[in-house]
Write an enzyme that holds these catalytic residues in place. Sequence first.
Site, PDB file in Angstrom:
ATOM      1  N   GLU A  86       0.858  -1.195   0.000  1.00  0.00           N
ATOM      2  CA  GLU A  86       0.000   0.000   0.000  1.00  0.00           C
ATOM      3  C   GLU A  86       0.887   1.236   0.000  1.00  0.00           C
ATOM      4  O   GLU A  86       1.941   1.245   0.648  1.00  0.00           O
ATOM      5  CB  GLU A  86      -0.906  -0.022   1.240  1.00  0.00           C
ATOM      6  CG  GLU A  86      -1.734   1.224   1.480  1.00  0.00           C
ATOM      7  CD  GLU A  86      -2.716   1.499   0.357  1.00  0.00           C
ATOM      8  OE1 GLU A  86      -2.527   2.534  -0.323  1.00  0.00           O
ATOM      9  OE2 GLU A  86      -3.654   0.710   0.168  1.00  0.00           O
ATOM     10  N   ASP A 113       4.919   1.235  -4.417  1.00  0.00           N
ATOM     11  CA  ASP A 113       4.158   0.891  -5.614  1.00  0.00           C
ATOM     12  C   ASP A 113       4.223  -0.618  -5.834  1.00  0.00           C
ATOM     13  O   ASP A 113       5.304  -1.203  -5.965  1.00  0.00           O
ATOM     14  CB  ASP A 113       4.767   1.641  -6.806  1.00  0.00           C
ATOM     15  CG  ASP A 113       4.097   1.311  -8.128  1.00  0.00           C
ATOM     16  OD1 ASP A 113       3.095   0.581  -8.136  1.00  0.00           O
ATOM     17  OD2 ASP A 113       4.594   1.787  -9.161  1.00  0.00           O
ATOM     18  N   ASP A 135      -8.642   1.862  -7.630  1.00  0.00           N
ATOM     19  CA  ASP A 135      -9.151   3.117  -8.178  1.00  0.00           C
ATOM     20  C   ASP A 135      -9.692   2.853  -9.580  1.00  0.00           C
ATOM     21  O   ASP A 135      -8.968   2.370 -10.450  1.00  0.00           O
ATOM     22  CB  ASP A 135      -8.024   4.146  -8.245  1.00  0.00           C
ATOM     23  CG  ASP A 135      -8.538   5.562  -8.474  1.00  0.00           C
ATOM     24  OD1 ASP A 135      -9.531   5.717  -9.225  1.00  0.00           O
ATOM     25  OD2 ASP A 135      -7.952   6.500  -7.927  1.00  0.00           O
ATOM     26  N   ASP A 171     -16.569  -2.230  -7.715  1.00  0.00           N
ATOM     27  CA  ASP A 171     -17.983  -1.828  -7.732  1.00  0.00           C
ATOM     28  C   ASP A 171     -18.273  -0.920  -8.926  1.00  0.00           C
ATOM     29  O   ASP A 171     -19.311  -0.263  -8.961  1.00  0.00           O
ATOM     30  CB  ASP A 171     -18.374  -1.149  -6.417  1.00  0.00           C
ATOM     31  CG  ASP A 171     -17.631   0.149  -6.175  1.00  0.00           C
ATOM     32  OD1 ASP A 171     -16.543   0.328  -6.786  1.00  0.00           O
ATOM     33  OD2 ASP A 171     -18.104   0.986  -5.387  1.00  0.00           O
ATOM     34  N   THR A 208     -16.330  -4.942   3.551  1.00  0.00           N
ATOM     35  CA  THR A 208     -15.741  -3.726   4.099  1.00  0.00           C
ATOM     36  C   THR A 208     -16.798  -2.636   4.264  1.00  0.00           C
ATOM     37  O   THR A 208     -17.885  -2.696   3.687  1.00  0.00           O
ATOM     38  CB  THR A 208     -14.623  -3.207   3.192  1.00  0.00           C
ATOM     39  OG1 THR A 208     -15.199  -2.811   1.935  1.00  0.00           O
ATOM     40  CG2 THR A 208     -13.581  -4.290   2.933  1.00  0.00           C
ATOM     41  N   PHE A 210     -16.585   0.241   3.043  1.00  0.00           N
ATOM     42  CA  PHE A 210     -16.688   0.813   1.708  1.00  0.00           C
ATOM     43  C   PHE A 210     -17.727   0.061   0.885  1.00  0.00           C
ATOM     44  O   PHE A 210     -18.583   0.656   0.233  1.00  0.00           O
ATOM     45  CB  PHE A 210     -15.321   0.735   1.028  1.00  0.00           C
ATOM     46  CG  PHE A 210     -15.318   1.134  -0.423  1.00  0.00           C
ATOM     47  CD1 PHE A 210     -15.230   2.464  -0.795  1.00  0.00           C
ATOM     48  CD2 PHE A 210     -15.404   0.180  -1.418  1.00  0.00           C
ATOM     49  CE1 PHE A 210     -15.216   2.832  -2.129  1.00  0.00           C
ATOM     50  CE2 PHE A 210     -15.398   0.537  -2.755  1.00  0.00           C
ATOM     51  CZ  PHE A 210     -15.304   1.873  -3.108  1.00  0.00           C
TER      52      PHE A 210
END
Length: 231
Positions: A86, A113, A135, A171, A208, A210
């Site tokens: 991360e 990265d 993302d 999603d 999660t 999210f």
Amino acid sequence: MSEEQKHHRAIRSYVLREGRLTTGQQHAFDTLWPQWGIDFNPAQPFIPQQIFGNDNPVVMEIGFGNGVSLAHYAQHHPQINYLGVEVHGPGVGHLLLRIDELGLTNLRLIKHDAVEVMHTMPDACLQGVMLFFPDPWHKKRHHKRRILKPEFVSELARVIRPDGFFHAATDWENYSEQMMEVLSASPDFSNSAGEGKFSARPDERPLTKFEQRGQRLGHGVWDLVFNRKHA
């Protein structure tokens, strides 16, 4: 063009917006990182047996956010080593605190990265790779920034051992369709759900906050689980 110039011109799949660390997260970096963190060195090969001290299979999560899912996996599968990669400091700090709270010993973190980290890995060193809610770069002109591209899948095929897996979830329906197209085109992977089909959400993948928010808003979630073929 020098290698350094190429490096600086590389298209990133993320934007590094470093939020401020809480006092607890900073303390975690100061006291827990030396034990559970791995300082990235492009000249230092990633050798799982040296890092974890055993020969257990290794599963990597790319972009683990605050680490809720990754800590859950590590807690419930102590026979598997987990590597979290991360770039955002607060999430790393949060997971360091969670590792300490749960007393986990089978989890290591790299703040860098993920693509560059993979370049340091030997062939077939991972049992699996997880990529949850990357993302989506939903604007068409930004699609080039999406991490899941053919060259990325080729690198996955190199580091994942035969019969290993790649598990992604998103999603964003448009992104899920691109993921399906790119993964299905790879000669190195097969769709565990059948050609062109999305997988049912695995029970072991934690829901999660999210994702729960997305469900309340009526968003769909698409899981893709592909297995690494034998050469």
